[in-house]
Design a protein around this motif. Structure first.
Motif, short mmCIF file in Angstrom:
data_model
loop_
_atom_site.label_atom_id
_atom_site.label_comp_id
_atom_site.label_asym_id
_atom_site.label_seq_id
_atom_site.Cartn_x
_atom_site.Cartn_y
_atom_site.Cartn_z
N ASP A 97 0.86 -1.18 0.00
CA ASP A 97 0.00 0.00 0.00
C ASP A 97 0.90 1.23 0.00
OD1 ASP A 97 -1.92 1.90 0.17
OD2 ASP A 97 -2.80 1.22 2.06
N ARG A 142 -9.43 6.43 -4.11
CA ARG A 142 -8.57 7.61 -4.21
C ARG A 142 -8.89 8.45 -5.44
NH1 ARG A 142 -4.19 3.82 -2.57
NH2 ARG A 142 -3.83 3.49 -4.80
N ARG A 158 -8.84 0.36 -3.55
CA ARG A 158 -8.25 1.56 -2.94
C ARG A 158 -7.98 2.62 -4.00
NH1 ARG A 158 -5.15 -2.28 -0.04
NH2 ARG A 158 -3.32 -1.85 -1.34
#
Length: 209
Positions: A82, A147, A143
């Motif tokens: 990540d 974003r 993710r």
């Protein structure tokens, strides 16, 4: 699948990490020496001075032992990645996968061929190697959607594993060269990110921050 994984962990809990490492190294060495078909639990037991009963207590059989040994080759897993940006995450995937990738290419090609003829090996590889990584990759892409780097429901999201695998397979066939990190970084920028419709401005800003 989660239940099966818990059972596997429970069976292996009697071995120390050091002893597991010895067993996995022996399995990988034997795979390189004789291939999957000729590898036997007897040979693993002899190489590691273990009893077959011990091996079968920890693993259901050769397919599961081989798949678990292969998993031990990976220095990390996708769920640990990540970096804060999609481009960074994909590049980190390459960096982690590059560990001994050229040396292990023949081994993995041989196992892919063996899996085609051995449904039990194919199932073990999918359960212990492929499925967990697909779940982690889905989380990585989710993710990126959160974003704002890629749009939700982008069709190409489903094909990211196929695109990455294709690069590894195609480079030796087309260019007679290993798919090294430099090639894969360029491939990510030229193929995968555009296919996903990734916003280059958002991705660049997140990569910097």
């Amino acid at each position: 699948m989660q239940v099966a994984e818990r059972k596997t962990t429970s069976r292996r809990s009697r071995l120390t990490p050091e002893r597991e490492g010895e067993l996995y190294n022996a399995v990988i060495d034997l795979l390189r020496e004789v291939g999957y078909e000729a590898l036997t639990m007897d040979a693993v037991a002899a190489r590691t001075r273990a009893s077959k009963a011990t091996l079968y207590r920890q693993w259901r059989g050769k397919p599961e032992l081989v798949a678990t040994a292969l998993r031990s080759l990976k220095p990390g897993t996708l769920k640990e990645i990540d970096t804060g940006s999609l481009r960074g995450d994909l590049r980190e995937m390459v960096r982690c996968g590059e560990h001994n990738a050229e040396r292990d290419a023949d081994l993995l090609r041989g196992l892919a061929h063996a899996a085609h003829d051995n449904p039990d090996l194919q199932q073990a590889l999918r359960e212990l190697l492929i499925a967990p990584e697909l779940v982690a990759l889905d989380a990585l892409l989710t993710r990126a959607v959160a974003r704002g780097e890629i749009a939700a429901g982008t069709p190409a999201m489903h094909f990211v594993p196929h695109m990455m695998t294709g690069a590894f397979v195609a480079r030796p066939l087309i260019d007679a060269a290993h798919a090294d990190d430099a090639f894969l970084y360029e491939y990510i920028d030229a193929v995968i990110l555009p296919a996903l419709g990734a916003d280059p401005d958002v991705t660049a800003r997140l990569a910097v921050t």
